[in-house]
Design a protein around this motif. Structure first.
Motif, PDB file in Angstrom:
ATOM      1  N   VAL A 438       0.848  -1.193   0.000  1.00  0.00           N
ATOM      2  CA  VAL A 438       0.000   0.000   0.000  1.00  0.00           C
ATOM      3  C   VAL A 438       0.885   1.246   0.000  1.00  0.00           C
ATOM      4  CG1 VAL A 438      -1.771   1.317   1.226  1.00  0.00           C
ATOM      5  CG2 VAL A 438      -1.850  -1.184   1.230  1.00  0.00           C
ATOM      6  N   TYR A 439       0.562   2.167  -0.891  1.00  0.00           N
ATOM      7  CA  TYR A 439       1.292   3.435  -0.975  1.00  0.00           C
ATOM      8  C   TYR A 439       0.395   4.571  -0.489  1.00  0.00           C
ATOM      9  CZ  TYR A 439       5.066   1.412  -3.740  1.00  0.00           C
ATOM     10  OH  TYR A 439       6.139   0.681  -4.158  1.00  0.00           O
ATOM     11  N   ALA A 440       0.972   5.476   0.296  1.00  0.00           N
ATOM     12  CA  ALA A 440       0.259   6.681   0.710  1.00  0.00           C
ATOM     13  C   ALA A 440       0.850   7.862  -0.042  1.00  0.00           C
ATOM     14  CB  ALA A 440       0.404   6.894   2.207  1.00  0.00           C
ATOM     15  N   TYR A 441      -0.004   8.755  -0.503  1.00  0.00           N
ATOM     16  CA  TYR A 441       0.446   9.952  -1.213  1.00  0.00           C
ATOM     17  C   TYR A 441       0.112  11.195  -0.396  1.00  0.00           C
ATOM     18  CZ  TYR A 441       1.257   7.104  -5.327  1.00  0.00           C
ATOM     19  OH  TYR A 441       1.754   6.164  -6.197  1.00  0.00           O
ATOM     20  N   GLY A 442       0.969  12.168  -0.486  1.00  0.00           N
ATOM     21  CA  GLY A 442       0.732  13.408   0.232  1.00  0.00           C
ATOM     22  C   GLY A 442       1.677  14.489  -0.229  1.00  0.00           C
ATOM     23  N   LYS A 443       1.702  15.587   0.495  1.00  0.00           N
ATOM     24  CA  LYS A 443       2.609  16.692   0.189  1.00  0.00           C
ATOM     25  C   LYS A 443       3.372  17.056   1.450  1.00  0.00           C
ATOM     26  CE  LYS A 443      -0.137  18.854  -3.490  1.00  0.00           C
ATOM     27  NZ  LYS A 443      -0.806  20.105  -3.931  1.00  0.00           N
ATOM     28  N   ASN A 444       4.653  17.371   1.280  1.00  0.00           N
ATOM     29  CA  ASN A 444       5.415  17.822   2.442  1.00  0.00           C
ATOM     30  C   ASN A 444       5.209  19.313   2.643  1.00  0.00           C
ATOM     31  OD1 ASN A 444       7.046  19.168   0.629  1.00  0.00           O
ATOM     32  ND2 ASN A 444       8.811  17.830   0.893  1.00  0.00           N
ATOM     33  N   SER A 445       5.887  19.890   3.632  1.00  0.00           N
ATOM     34  CA  SER A 445       5.666  21.297   3.970  1.00  0.00           C
ATOM     35  C   SER A 445       6.080  22.237   2.854  1.00  0.00           C
ATOM     36  CB  SER A 445       6.430  21.649   5.248  1.00  0.00           C
ATOM     37  OG  SER A 445       7.805  21.343   5.107  1.00  0.00           O
ATOM     38  N   GLY A 446       6.895  21.762   1.931  1.00  0.00           N
ATOM     39  CA  GLY A 446       7.304  22.586   0.793  1.00  0.00           C
ATOM     40  C   GLY A 446       6.355  22.445  -0.385  1.00  0.00           C
ATOM     41  N   GLY A 447       5.299  21.625  -0.235  1.00  0.00           N
ATOM     42  CA  GLY A 447       4.324  21.454  -1.302  1.00  0.00           C
ATOM     43  C   GLY A 447       4.695  20.377  -2.296  1.00  0.00           C
ATOM     44  N   THR A 448       5.783  19.649  -2.040  1.00  0.00           N
ATOM     45  CA  THR A 448       6.230  18.614  -2.970  1.00  0.00           C
ATOM     46  C   THR A 448       5.438  17.323  -2.771  1.00  0.00           C
ATOM     47  OG1 THR A 448       8.448  19.529  -2.899  1.00  0.00           O
ATOM     48  CG2 THR A 448       8.226  17.298  -3.773  1.00  0.00           C
ATOM     49  N   VAL A 449       4.926  16.766  -3.867  1.00  0.00           N
ATOM     50  CA  VAL A 449       4.173  15.507  -3.798  1.00  0.00           C
ATOM     51  C   VAL A 449       5.161  14.349  -3.654  1.00  0.00           C
ATOM     52  CG1 VAL A 449       2.614  13.955  -5.043  1.00  0.00           C
ATOM     53  CG2 VAL A 449       2.309  16.437  -5.192  1.00  0.00           C
ATOM     54  N   TYR A 450       4.854  13.425  -2.785  1.00  0.00           N
ATOM     55  CA  TYR A 450       5.729  12.285  -2.557  1.00  0.00           C
ATOM     56  C   TYR A 450       4.846  11.061  -2.293  1.00  0.00           C
ATOM     57  CZ  TYR A 450       4.212  12.119   2.095  1.00  0.00           C
ATOM     58  OH  TYR A 450       3.390  11.976   3.168  1.00  0.00           O
ATOM     59  N   SER A 451       5.452   9.909  -2.257  1.00  0.00           N
ATOM     60  CA  SER A 451       4.739   8.702  -1.843  1.00  0.00           C
ATOM     61  C   SER A 451       5.625   7.888  -0.935  1.00  0.00           C
ATOM     62  CB  SER A 451       4.339   7.857  -3.062  1.00  0.00           C
ATOM     63  OG  SER A 451       5.483   7.383  -3.723  1.00  0.00           O
ATOM     64  N   VAL A 452       5.003   7.134  -0.054  1.00  0.00           N
ATOM     65  CA  VAL A 452       5.731   6.251   0.843  1.00  0.00           C
ATOM     66  C   VAL A 452       4.986   4.926   0.908  1.00  0.00           C
ATOM     67  CG1 VAL A 452       4.557   7.177   2.856  1.00  0.00           C
ATOM     68  CG2 VAL A 452       6.706   5.974   3.168  1.00  0.00           C
ATOM     69  N   ALA A 453       5.726   3.832   0.926  1.00  0.00           N
ATOM     70  CA  ALA A 453       5.098   2.511   0.814  1.00  0.00           C
ATOM     71  C   ALA A 453       5.191   1.724   2.105  1.00  0.00           C
ATOM     72  CB  ALA A 453       5.770   1.714  -0.297  1.00  0.00           C
ATOM     73  N   SER A 454       4.199   0.886   2.306  1.00  0.00           N
ATOM     74  CA  SER A 454       4.238  -0.058   3.418  1.00  0.00           C
ATOM     75  C   SER A 454       5.171  -1.206   3.072  1.00  0.00           C
ATOM     76  CB  SER A 454       2.837  -0.616   3.662  1.00  0.00           C
ATOM     77  OG  SER A 454       2.481  -1.481   2.583  1.00  0.00           O
ATOM     78  N   ALA A 455       5.434  -2.042   4.046  1.00  0.00           N
ATOM     79  CA  ALA A 455       6.146  -3.287   3.766  1.00  0.00           C
ATOM     80  C   ALA A 455       5.217  -4.201   2.957  1.00  0.00           C
ATOM     81  CB  ALA A 455       6.544  -3.963   5.072  1.00  0.00           C
ATOM     82  N   LYS A 456       5.808  -5.131   2.212  1.00  0.00           N
ATOM     83  CA  LYS A 456       5.004  -6.066   1.421  1.00  0.00           C
ATOM     84  C   LYS A 456       4.406  -7.151   2.327  1.00  0.00           C
ATOM     85  CE  LYS A 456       7.940  -5.720  -2.680  1.00  0.00           C
ATOM     86  NZ  LYS A 456       9.191  -5.297  -2.059  1.00  0.00           N
ATOM     87  N   LYS A 457       3.217  -7.610   1.965  1.00  0.00           N
ATOM     88  CA  LYS A 457       2.587  -8.731   2.647  1.00  0.00           C
ATOM     89  C   LYS A 457       2.223  -9.810   1.636  1.00  0.00           C
ATOM     90  CE  LYS A 457       1.983  -6.867   6.866  1.00  0.00           C
ATOM     91  NZ  LYS A 457       2.403  -7.474   8.135  1.00  0.00           N
ATOM     92  N   LYS A 458       2.211 -11.054   2.087  1.00  0.00           N
ATOM     93  CA  LYS A 458       1.834 -12.164   1.211  1.00  0.00           C
ATOM     94  C   LYS A 458       0.406 -12.618   1.551  1.00  0.00           C
ATOM     95  CE  LYS A 458       5.129 -15.132   2.023  1.00  0.00           C
ATOM     96  NZ  LYS A 458       5.970 -16.350   1.870  1.00  0.00           N
ATOM     97  N   VAL A 459      -0.347 -13.006   0.516  1.00  0.00           N
ATOM     98  CA  VAL A 459      -1.684 -13.523   0.739  1.00  0.00           C
ATOM     99  C   VAL A 459      -2.013 -14.511  -0.381  1.00  0.00           C
ATOM    100  CG1 VAL A 459      -2.755 -11.595  -0.512  1.00  0.00           C
ATOM    101  CG2 VAL A 459      -4.108 -12.930   1.128  1.00  0.00           C
ATOM    102  N   LYS A 460      -2.703 -15.593  -0.032  1.00  0.00           N
ATOM    103  CA  LYS A 460      -3.077 -16.586  -1.046  1.00  0.00           C
ATOM    104  C   LYS A 460      -4.572 -16.482  -1.326  1.00  0.00           C
ATOM    105  CE  LYS A 460      -1.124 -20.630  -1.117  1.00  0.00           C
ATOM    106  NZ  LYS A 460      -0.730 -22.017  -0.813  1.00  0.00           N
ATOM    107  N   ALA A 461      -4.879 -16.309  -2.599  1.00  0.00           N
ATOM    108  CA  ALA A 461      -6.296 -16.254  -2.988  1.00  0.00           C
ATOM    109  C   ALA A 461      -6.908 -17.644  -2.819  1.00  0.00           C
ATOM    110  CB  ALA A 461      -6.410 -15.791  -4.435  1.00  0.00           C
ATOM    111  N   ALA A 462      -8.012 -17.727  -2.064  1.00  0.00           N
ATOM    112  CA  ALA A 462      -8.638 -19.041  -1.763  1.00  0.00           C
ATOM    113  C   ALA A 462      -9.349 -19.598  -2.994  1.00  0.00           C
ATOM    114  CB  ALA A 462      -9.625 -18.864  -0.629  1.00  0.00           C
TER     115      ALA A 462
END
Length: 462
Positions: A438-462
């Motif tokens: 999952v990636y979150a998008y936002g802006k820092n105090s200078g107005g620059t758009v950035y993204s930061v990602a969570s760690a990866k998770k594994k899941v098996k489709a049933a």
């Protein structure tokens, strides 16, 4: 000593991999906006305790100590120390040939010519220097008469005019002695001066407008003497960050000087003088809040591009400066997760610098502000031919993006954009293992758009 470039590159790679797989993943490159690319020369072997001109130099140290005592007793706030070349052994041959050319033309016409600032500090520590600034009693008009069209000038917002000359790619800055700032009028431990004037014919007055004692050390190009009015050589030797006047005064007038003090303290592992320590702990918010956006970005950017960004981070955190410069991290700055993230992320930048690569200011600025918007997968649940994923809400995020792929490297990942904190993914291949991020998008105090990602998770489709 020859640098172990391969070793440094390996360190940088290991740290970056830890960064990418453990904490965050940048998804785009950023170009500098309010902050320019900062290039600094850093010698990792620099040490306050191995001073080039002090070690086993009893005569020099006695001279420095004697003058420092006079300085403490001086009602005018300075005591002139001239160290002959026979004691410091730093000759004109250490200077840029172009700086020598400029100095000799001034001296020929009867003017002073001093190399000033960080260059002499670095020489005193046994390091090299590639930035040579000169100061003189010659006015701008007198400089123009000497150098003609070679001399370019620029005027600051305060009306101060400075000269500079290019020799190929090298720029030699040339300034007329500056006066003691008018805002200092009435303060204790100052010589009498006219607060209405911007420039001066006195090198002593010029020394009072320098930000730190270690940056107010002069080299007389005529005599090859090191000239010190405020105990800068003593403070280099002792590893002390000290101001030429009361820090409460200079840092209230010149907010950039307060930021620079943190950078130099961090760069050399130095300590504040007692009065600087007290002023910084009591009034840091006041000093730093007065910076405009450009100075804030530029000065803080320099902290995180010189190869000592971990130390700068720790110093800024100690004095409560981080949340002043980066309001978006206020709720996270004291957390263990943010601290762990920063030390890994900034160590990667420092290793990159040590490997001989350039580090842009924006890299450092965004590294510090990213963790203000953490995103963490709370739960991934398998469903028939799909999965459900929900995550913790990021601070001030403008939106999220769920990515999933059959490949661990997330190659050809499919994406779902949302402003919610949960997504159900259907119509996948049964019994197959997917990787989710999952990636979150936002802006820092200078107005620059950035993204930061969570760690990866594994899941098996049933």
């Amino acid at each position: 000593m020859k640098k172990n470039v391969f070793g440094n590159r390996l360190i940088a790679l290991v740290l970056m991999l830890a960064l990418v797989f453990g904490i965050y993943t940048p998804t785009q490159s950023f170009a500098a906006t309010t902050a320019d690319e900062v290039t600094t020369t850093t010698d990792p072997s620099a040490s306050w305790t191995e001073g080039y001109i002090f070690k086993d130099n009893a005569a020099l140290n006695a001279l420095v100590d004697e003058n420092y005592k006079k300085l403490q007793e001086s009602p005018e706030g300075y005591a002139e120390l001239r160290i002959p070349k026979s004691l410091h052994n730093i000759g004109r041959d250490r200077m840029s040939p172009n700086a020598i050319t400029v100095a000799d033309k001034l001296i020929e016409k009867g003017y002073d010519a001093y190399i000033i600032g960080g260059c002499i500090r670095d020489f005193a520590l046994g390091n090299g220097c590639d930035d040579f600034d000169l100061t003189t009693n010659a006015t701008i008009e007198q400089q123009k008469a000497i150098f003609g069209e070679e001399l370019h000038t620029h005027t600051t917002a305060t009306g101060r005019e400075f000269g500079y000359i290019y020799y190929g790619d090298e720029r030699i800055d040339l300034a007329t002695y500056q006066n003691i700032p008018g805002e200092y009028a009435g303060a204790e431990k100052l010589p009498k001066f006219d607060p209405t004037k911007l420039t001066s014919d006195s090198v002593v007055f010029d020394s009072f407008q320098r930000d730190l004692t270690i940056n107010a050390i002069y080299y007389d190009m005529r005599t090859e003497e090191i000239v010190d009015f405020h105990g800068g050589i003593h403070d280099v030797r002792e590893g002390i960050i000290e101001t030429n006047v009361d820090p409460n005064l200079i840092w209230s007038v010149d907010h950039v000087a307060a930021v620079r003090s943190i950078r130099f303290k961090s760069k050399y592992g130095a300590k504040y003088s007692d009065r600087c320590e007290k002023a910084m702990r009591e009034k840091a918010t006041e000093f730093f809040s007065g910076l405009d956006d450009y100075d804030k970005s530029y000065q803080v950017g320099k902290m995180f591009t010189g190869g000592y960004s971990v130390a700068c981070y720790e110093t800024m955190k100690e004095y409560g400066a981080l949340s002043i410069f980066f309001p978006e991290i206020k709720g996270y700055v004291d957390s263990a997760s943010y601290d762990g993230y920063m030390k890994v992320a900034l160590a990667a930048l420092d290793a990159k610098k040590a490997a001989g690569e350039s580090v842009e200011a924006q890299e450092g600025l965004l590294t510090v502000s990213w963790m203000g918007y953490p995103v963490e997968i709370k739960k991934v649940k398998s469903i028939k031919k799909g999965f459900k994923v929900n995550w913790l809400k990021g601070n001030n995020c403008t939106g999220y993006e769920v990515r999933y792929s059959l490949k661990k490297n997330m190659k050809n990942a499919k994406k779902i954009k949302t402003k919610k904190t949960s997504v159900t993914v259907k119509k996948l291949k049964s019994k197959k293992t997917y990787y989710v991020q999952v990636y979150a998008y936002g802006k820092n105090s200078g107005g620059t758009v950035y993204s930061v990602a969570s760690a990866k998770k594994k899941v098996k489709a049933a």
